[in-house]
Design a protein around this motif. Sequence first.
Motif, mmCIF file in Angstrom:
data_model
loop_
_atom_site.group_PDB
_atom_site.id
_atom_site.type_symbol
_atom_site.label_atom_id
_atom_site.label_comp_id
_atom_site.label_asym_id
_atom_site.label_seq_id
_atom_site.Cartn_x
_atom_site.Cartn_y
_atom_site.Cartn_z
ATOM 1 N N PHE A 4 -12.601 -0.861 4.843
ATOM 2 C CA PHE A 4 -11.858 0.197 5.538
ATOM 3 C C PHE A 4 -11.602 -0.191 6.992
ATOM 4 O O PHE A 4 -10.481 -0.055 7.494
ATOM 5 C CB PHE A 4 -12.638 1.513 5.451
ATOM 6 N N ILE A 5 -12.615 -0.701 7.660
ATOM 7 C CA ILE A 5 -12.462 -1.112 9.064
ATOM 8 C C ILE A 5 -11.473 -2.265 9.184
ATOM 9 O O ILE A 5 -10.635 -2.288 10.105
ATOM 10 C CB ILE A 5 -13.836 -1.466 9.678
ATOM 11 N N GLU A 6 -11.520 -3.209 8.263
ATOM 12 C CA GLU A 6 -10.553 -4.316 8.277
ATOM 13 C C GLU A 6 -9.129 -3.797 8.116
ATOM 14 O O GLU A 6 -8.211 -4.295 8.775
ATOM 15 C CB GLU A 6 -10.874 -5.315 7.167
ATOM 16 N N GLN A 7 -8.942 -2.799 7.264
ATOM 17 C CA GLN A 7 -7.608 -2.215 7.091
ATOM 18 C C GLN A 7 -7.144 -1.530 8.375
ATOM 19 O O GLN A 7 -5.984 -1.666 8.774
ATOM 20 C CB GLN A 7 -7.601 -1.215 5.931
ATOM 21 N N LEU A 8 -8.030 -0.798 9.033
ATOM 22 C CA LEU A 8 -7.661 -0.149 10.298
ATOM 23 C C LEU A 8 -7.228 -1.169 11.339
ATOM 24 O O LEU A 8 -6.304 -0.921 12.116
ATOM 25 C CB LEU A 8 -8.842 0.659 10.856
ATOM 26 N N ALA A 20 -1.967 5.534 10.210
ATOM 27 C CA ALA A 20 -2.963 4.521 9.864
ATOM 28 C C ALA A 20 -4.111 5.143 9.064
ATOM 29 O O ALA A 20 -4.563 4.576 8.066
ATOM 30 C CB ALA A 20 -3.495 3.849 11.130
ATOM 31 N N LEU A 21 -4.578 6.301 9.492
ATOM 32 C CA LEU A 21 -5.648 6.989 8.756
ATOM 33 C C LEU A 21 -5.210 7.324 7.334
ATOM 34 O O LEU A 21 -5.944 7.083 6.378
ATOM 35 C CB LEU A 21 -6.031 8.288 9.469
ATOM 36 N N GLN A 22 -4.021 7.871 7.205
ATOM 37 C CA GLN A 22 -3.512 8.227 5.880
ATOM 38 C C GLN A 22 -3.441 7.000 4.983
ATOM 39 O O GLN A 22 -3.919 7.020 3.844
ATOM 40 C CB GLN A 22 -2.127 8.859 6.007
ATOM 41 N N ASP A 23 -2.883 5.916 5.503
ATOM 42 C CA ASP A 23 -2.745 4.691 4.715
ATOM 43 C C ASP A 23 -4.102 4.108 4.333
ATOM 44 O O ASP A 23 -4.325 3.712 3.182
ATOM 45 C CB ASP A 23 -1.955 3.638 5.497
ATOM 46 N N CYS A 24 -5.013 4.044 5.289
ATOM 47 C CA CYS A 24 -6.300 3.378 5.063
ATOM 48 C C CYS A 24 -7.230 4.206 4.182
ATOM 49 O O CYS A 24 -7.977 3.645 3.373
ATOM 50 C CB CYS A 24 -6.957 3.042 6.395
ATOM 51 N N ILE A 25 -7.197 5.519 4.318
ATOM 52 C CA ILE A 25 -8.012 6.357 3.443
ATOM 53 C C ILE A 25 -7.498 6.255 2.010
ATOM 54 O O ILE A 25 -8.285 6.103 1.068
ATOM 55 C CB ILE A 25 -8.053 7.806 3.949
ATOM 56 N N LYS A 26 -6.187 6.306 1.837
ATOM 57 C CA LYS A 26 -5.618 6.158 0.490
ATOM 58 C C LYS A 26 -5.995 4.800 -0.102
ATOM 59 O O LYS A 26 -6.412 4.714 -1.262
ATOM 60 C CB LYS A 26 -4.101 6.303 0.540
ATOM 61 N N TRP A 27 -5.852 3.741 0.693
ATOM 62 C CA TRP A 27 -6.221 2.395 0.250
ATOM 63 C C TRP A 27 -7.684 2.368 -0.194
ATOM 64 O O TRP A 27 -8.018 1.807 -1.232
ATOM 65 C CB TRP A 27 -5.966 1.396 1.378
ATOM 66 N N PHE A 80 -9.643 4.857 -1.226
ATOM 67 C CA PHE A 80 -9.843 5.597 -2.468
ATOM 68 C C PHE A 80 -9.368 4.773 -3.670
ATOM 69 O O PHE A 80 -10.039 4.736 -4.705
ATOM 70 C CB PHE A 80 -9.082 6.927 -2.440
ATOM 71 N N GLU A 81 -8.210 4.138 -3.538
ATOM 72 C CA GLU A 81 -7.668 3.351 -4.643
ATOM 73 C C GLU A 81 -8.529 2.129 -4.945
ATOM 74 O O GLU A 81 -8.709 1.756 -6.099
ATOM 75 C CB GLU A 81 -6.231 2.918 -4.331
ATOM 76 N N LYS A 82 -9.072 1.501 -3.914
ATOM 77 C CA LYS A 82 -9.848 0.273 -4.098
ATOM 78 C C LYS A 82 -11.298 0.542 -4.488
ATOM 79 O O LYS A 82 -11.851 -0.147 -5.339
ATOM 80 C CB LYS A 82 -9.799 -0.578 -2.837
#
Length: 82
Positions: free
Chosen positions: A23-27, A54-61, A63-65
């Motif tokens: 998650f941190i890497e995605q942020l 960014a929060l919306q994208d990374c939280i969704k990512w 959950f999916e992963k």
Amino acid sequence: MQLTVEISSYPLADDYLTPIKGFIEQLNQYPSIMVLTNTLSTQMFGEYDEVMQALQDCIKWSFEKYGKVIFVCKFLHGDLRP
């Protein structure tokens, strides 16, 4: 408008560090947002719309992963960088 967000992540998995690090890497993929991480939480600083996207994208990512992850967020108007 500037925004400060503090995020804590609690993956519901035995291997909880991998989802947190992911998650941190995605942020950190968002160059216009300042991300600071410590042992208790991660802080984000930046323009409101960019931080929220960014929060919306990374939280969704996340959950999916990784499946079930709890996110606790605090939002404050302004830039409170140390």
